[in-house]
Motif scaffolding. Structure first.
Motif, PDB file in Angstrom:
ATOM      1  N   GLN A 113       4.083  -9.510  10.770  1.00 38.87           N
ATOM      2  CA  GLN A 113       5.482  -9.854  10.969  1.00 38.87           C
ATOM      3  C   GLN A 113       6.361  -8.605  10.906  1.00 38.87           C
ATOM      4  OE1 GLN A 113       6.198 -13.404  11.631  1.00 38.87           O
ATOM      5  NE2 GLN A 113       4.025 -12.947  11.924  1.00 38.87           N
ATOM      6  N   ILE A 114       7.510  -8.696  11.528  1.00 39.30           N
ATOM      7  CA  ILE A 114       8.426  -7.570  11.623  1.00 39.30           C
ATOM      8  C   ILE A 114       9.645  -7.827  10.742  1.00 39.30           C
ATOM      9  CG2 ILE A 114       9.809  -6.130  13.184  1.00 39.30           C
ATOM     10  CD1 ILE A 114       6.776  -6.006  13.650  1.00 39.30           C
ATOM     11  N   GLY A 115      10.142  -6.757  10.123  1.00 40.17           N
ATOM     12  CA  GLY A 115      11.374  -6.856   9.349  1.00 40.17           C
ATOM     13  C   GLY A 115      11.147  -6.777   7.856  1.00 40.17           C
ATOM     14  N   GLU A 116      12.073  -6.113   7.177  1.00 41.64           N
ATOM     15  CA  GLU A 116      12.021  -6.014   5.711  1.00 41.64           C
ATOM     16  C   GLU A 116      13.436  -5.913   5.165  1.00 41.64           C
ATOM     17  OE1 GLU A 116      10.302  -3.223   2.088  1.00 41.64           O
ATOM     18  OE2 GLU A 116       9.879  -2.691   4.168  1.00 41.64           O
ATOM     19  N   PRO A 117      13.798  -6.722   4.178  1.00 41.75           N
ATOM     20  CA  PRO A 117      12.944  -7.763   3.596  1.00 41.75           C
ATOM     21  C   PRO A 117      12.605  -8.837   4.620  1.00 41.75           C
ATOM     22  CG  PRO A 117      15.202  -8.035   2.867  1.00 41.75           C
ATOM     23  CD  PRO A 117      15.156  -6.742   3.589  1.00 41.75           C
ATOM     24  N   TYR A 118      11.446  -9.438   4.431  1.00 40.18           N
ATOM     25  CA  TYR A 118      11.006 -10.491   5.336  1.00 40.18           C
ATOM     26  C   TYR A 118      11.220 -11.834   4.647  1.00 40.18           C
ATOM     27  CZ  TYR A 118       8.252 -13.449   8.352  1.00 40.18           C
ATOM     28  OH  TYR A 118       7.849 -14.452   9.202  1.00 40.18           O
ATOM     29  N   PHE A 119      11.965 -12.719   5.315  1.00 38.99           N
ATOM     30  CA  PHE A 119      12.246 -14.032   4.736  1.00 38.99           C
ATOM     31  C   PHE A 119      11.162 -15.027   5.133  1.00 38.99           C
ATOM     32  CE2 PHE A 119      14.306 -18.214   4.442  1.00 38.99           C
ATOM     33  CZ  PHE A 119      14.747 -18.150   3.132  1.00 38.99           C
ATOM     34  N   MET A 120      10.522 -15.609   4.126  1.00 36.77           N
ATOM     35  CA  MET A 120       9.466 -16.594   4.336  1.00 36.77           C
ATOM     36  C   MET A 120      10.102 -17.979   4.271  1.00 36.77           C
ATOM     37  SD  MET A 120       6.518 -14.774   1.957  1.00 36.77           S
ATOM     38  CE  MET A 120       7.618 -14.651   0.527  1.00 36.77           C
ATOM     39  N   LEU A 121      10.385 -18.548   5.431  1.00 36.21           N
ATOM     40  CA  LEU A 121      11.151 -19.787   5.519  1.00 36.21           C
ATOM     41  C   LEU A 121      10.516 -20.909   4.714  1.00 36.21           C
ATOM     42  CD1 LEU A 121      13.567 -21.272   6.807  1.00 36.21           C
ATOM     43  CD2 LEU A 121      12.073 -21.809   8.753  1.00 36.21           C
ATOM     44  N   GLU A 122       9.206 -21.054   4.826  1.00 39.98           N
ATOM     45  CA  GLU A 122       8.511 -22.163   4.156  1.00 39.98           C
ATOM     46  C   GLU A 122       8.490 -21.986   2.631  1.00 39.98           C
ATOM     47  OE1 GLU A 122       6.945 -21.564   8.294  1.00 39.98           O
ATOM     48  OE2 GLU A 122       7.398 -20.295   6.561  1.00 39.98           O
ATOM     49  N   VAL A 123       8.662 -20.755   2.169  1.00 42.35           N
ATOM     50  CA  VAL A 123       8.707 -20.479   0.731  1.00 42.35           C
ATOM     51  C   VAL A 123      10.145 -20.571   0.220  1.00 42.35           C
ATOM     52  CG1 VAL A 123       8.230 -18.744  -1.058  1.00 42.35           C
ATOM     53  CG2 VAL A 123       6.676 -18.985   0.892  1.00 42.35           C
ATOM     54  N   GLY A 124      11.084 -20.201   1.086  1.00 46.74           N
ATOM     55  CA  GLY A 124      12.486 -20.181   0.670  1.00 46.74           C
ATOM     56  C   GLY A 124      12.890 -18.896   0.001  1.00 46.74           C
ATOM     57  N   PRO A 173       3.036   0.931   4.641  1.00 47.07           N
ATOM     58  CA  PRO A 173       3.054   0.743   3.185  1.00 47.07           C
ATOM     59  C   PRO A 173       3.282  -0.705   2.760  1.00 47.07           C
ATOM     60  CG  PRO A 173       4.447   2.597   3.829  1.00 47.07           C
ATOM     61  CD  PRO A 173       4.072   1.899   5.082  1.00 47.07           C
ATOM     62  N   PHE A 174       3.981  -1.470   3.599  1.00 46.45           N
ATOM     63  CA  PHE A 174       4.304  -2.846   3.268  1.00 46.45           C
ATOM     64  C   PHE A 174       4.111  -3.689   4.515  1.00 46.45           C
ATOM     65  CE2 PHE A 174       7.506  -6.265   3.287  1.00 46.45           C
ATOM     66  CZ  PHE A 174       7.229  -6.900   2.094  1.00 46.45           C
ATOM     67  N   GLU A 175       3.201  -4.654   4.435  1.00 49.72           N
ATOM     68  CA  GLU A 175       2.908  -5.496   5.598  1.00 49.72           C
ATOM     69  C   GLU A 175       2.894  -6.969   5.187  1.00 49.72           C
ATOM     70  OE1 GLU A 175       0.183  -2.399   8.233  1.00 49.72           O
ATOM     71  OE2 GLU A 175      -0.780  -4.081   7.214  1.00 49.72           O
ATOM     72  N   ASN A 202       0.849  -1.194   0.000  1.00 51.91           N
ATOM     73  CA  ASN A 202       0.000   0.000   0.000  1.00 51.91           C
ATOM     74  C   ASN A 202       0.886   1.246   0.000  1.00 51.91           C
ATOM     75  OD1 ASN A 202      -2.012   1.893   0.318  1.00 51.91           O
ATOM     76  ND2 ASN A 202      -2.820   1.070   2.226  1.00 51.91           N
ATOM     77  N   PRO A 203       1.588   1.514  -1.108  1.00 46.76           N
ATOM     78  CA  PRO A 203       2.560   2.604  -1.111  1.00 46.76           C
ATOM     79  C   PRO A 203       1.965   4.005  -1.096  1.00 46.76           C
ATOM     80  CG  PRO A 203       2.365   1.661  -3.304  1.00 46.76           C
ATOM     81  CD  PRO A 203       1.551   0.788  -2.383  1.00 46.76           C
ATOM     82  N   GLU A 204       0.727   4.163  -1.549  1.00 47.44           N
ATOM     83  CA  GLU A 204       0.152   5.509  -1.682  1.00 47.44           C
ATOM     84  C   GLU A 204      -0.886   5.855  -0.618  1.00 47.44           C
ATOM     85  OE1 GLU A 204      -0.748   7.018  -5.671  1.00 47.44           O
ATOM     86  OE2 GLU A 204      -0.160   5.030  -6.425  1.00 47.44           O
ATOM     87  N   PHE A 205      -1.640   4.864  -0.153  1.00 50.06           N
ATOM     88  CA  PHE A 205      -2.802   5.166   0.680  1.00 50.06           C
ATOM     89  C   PHE A 205      -2.694   4.598   2.088  1.00 50.06           C
ATOM     90  CE2 PHE A 205      -4.011   4.803  -3.805  1.00 50.06           C
ATOM     91  CZ  PHE A 205      -4.445   6.108  -4.041  1.00 50.06           C
ATOM     92  N   TRP A 206      -1.464   4.306   2.530  1.00 52.09           N
ATOM     93  CA  TRP A 206      -1.299   3.681   3.843  1.00 52.09           C
ATOM     94  C   TRP A 206      -1.697   4.605   4.984  1.00 52.09           C
ATOM     95  CZ3 TRP A 206       2.689   5.661   7.021  1.00 52.09           C
ATOM     96  CH2 TRP A 206       3.595   6.511   6.390  1.00 52.09           C
ATOM     97  N   ARG A 207      -1.491   5.906   4.817  1.00 51.41           N
ATOM     98  CA  ARG A 207      -1.930   6.847   5.878  1.00 51.41           C
ATOM     99  C   ARG A 207      -3.451   6.879   5.960  1.00 51.41           C
ATOM    100  NH1 ARG A 207       2.517   9.473   3.613  1.00 51.41           N
ATOM    101  NH2 ARG A 207       4.213   9.918   5.101  1.00 51.41           N
ATOM    102  N   ARG A 208      -4.087   6.903   4.801  1.00 55.86           N
ATOM    103  CA  ARG A 208      -5.556   6.871   4.771  1.00 55.86           C
ATOM    104  C   ARG A 208      -6.086   5.642   5.480  1.00 55.86           C
ATOM    105  NH1 ARG A 208      -7.996   4.947  -0.778  1.00 55.86           N
ATOM    106  NH2 ARG A 208      -7.150   3.021   0.136  1.00 55.86           N
ATOM    107  N   ASP A 209      -5.439   4.514   5.256  1.00 58.05           N
ATOM    108  CA  ASP A 209      -5.900   3.241   5.792  1.00 58.05           C
ATOM    109  C   ASP A 209      -5.346   2.933   7.177  1.00 58.05           C
ATOM    110  OD1 ASP A 209      -7.291   2.870   3.413  1.00 58.05           O
ATOM    111  OD2 ASP A 209      -5.612   1.825   2.469  1.00 58.05           O
ATOM    112  N   GLN A 210      -4.469   3.822   7.668  1.00 56.80           N
ATOM    113  CA  GLN A 210      -3.873   3.656   9.000  1.00 56.80           C
ATOM    114  C   GLN A 210      -3.129   2.326   9.122  1.00 56.80           C
ATOM    115  OE1 GLN A 210      -7.080   4.347  11.812  1.00 56.80           O
ATOM    116  NE2 GLN A 210      -7.039   6.550  11.462  1.00 56.80           N
ATOM    117  N   HIS A 211      -2.346   2.056   8.081  1.00 58.76           N
ATOM    118  CA  HIS A 211      -1.490   0.876   8.049  1.00 58.76           C
ATOM    119  C   HIS A 211      -0.119   1.287   7.544  1.00 58.76           C
ATOM    120  CE1 HIS A 211      -4.088  -2.651   8.970  1.00 58.76           C
ATOM    121  NE2 HIS A 211      -5.056  -1.821   8.640  1.00 58.76           N
TER     122      HIS A 211
END
Length: 235
Positions: free
Chosen positions: A161-172, A147-149, A136-145
């Motif tokens: 989850q916390i951290g970026e980039p976020y590593f998804m272990l099960e995906v690899g 930009p990247f979750e 949500n790069p443009e409307f995250w303030r509007r949505d109270q979230h």
């Protein structure tokens, strides 16, 4: 797993619409997920056990009607054929994929909210999607979230989850944002990362790096008095 009788009673993907026919709000909703797809085609070129869909209907039996799909901006499934029976998919029906649901879904928020933080989150939760990413790069303030979750399904509920980039272990793979020039335009896009947090480069970036290395080598040879365009042939 579905019983054979129930599975036989369900429609096939040849009988179902391939999307919900809802037009995208902006070009990035197709462009950015396709960057992820093109990267995967390179990263996992030798793997035949995955499928990445962009703006494709996902049919399932966890809703009120198996004929009503959810249509993520992108999704990834593991443990299935790249080409189902050697053919391209029109849509994705869980009951035709040995009950395998997407392990990852992506939703991109636009100027018209599409239930990304409630309705779709609940659909993916019931479906059992392990990772749900909202961009949500443009409307995250509007949505109270933010930009990247990244949400992960834990004990039946999504947890941010916390951290970026976020590593998804099960995906690899890890996922995060990056600024770069694409098609002559500076912009932010989503990309894949390895476990060490190193970003996988696009084909264009890899080609540019190779050109730069070749230019550096040529410059080094010139500094030694060697013409890089007239090297001896050792064959």
């Amino acid at each position: 797993m579905l019983s054979p009788d129930l599975k036989n009673a369900l429609p096939t993907t040849d009988e179902l619409p391939c999307s919900d026919d809802t037009p995208v709000d902006n070009e990035d909703q197709n462009f950015l997920p396709n960057i992820l797809l093109f990267l995967l085609n390179s990263i996992w070129a030798n793997r035949m056990d995955w499928y990445f869909g962009v703006d494709m209907a996902v049919y399932h039996t966890t809703g009120v009607n198996p004929r009503v799909p959810v249509v993520p901006d992108a999704f990834l499934s593991l443990g299935i054929e790249r080409k189902k029976g050697g053919k391209s998919r029109k849509s994705y029906a869980v009951w035709e994929e040995n009950g395998i649901v997407p392990i990852f879904t992506l939703e991109m928020v636009s100027h018209t909210p599409g239930g990304e933080y409630d309705e779709k989150l609940d659909i993916y939760r019931k479906l059992g999607v392990l990772y749900y990413v909202i961009y949500n790069p443009e409307f995250w303030r509007r949505d109270q979230h933010q930009p990247f979750e990244v949400y992960k399904l834990l004990d039946g509920n999504y947890q941010l989850q916390i951290g970026e980039p976020y590593f998804m272990l099960e995906v690899g793979l890890g996922i995060g944002r990056h600024q770069a020039v694409i098609g002559g335009i500076q912009q932010e896009f989503l990309c894949w990362y390895d476990e060490q947090g190193k970003r996988y480069l696009t084909d264009a970036e890899q080609a540019q790096q190779e050109r730069q290395r070749a230019e550096q080598l040529a410059e080094y040879l010139r500094s030694l008095g060697v013409d890089p365009n007239n090297l001896p042939d050792n064959s």
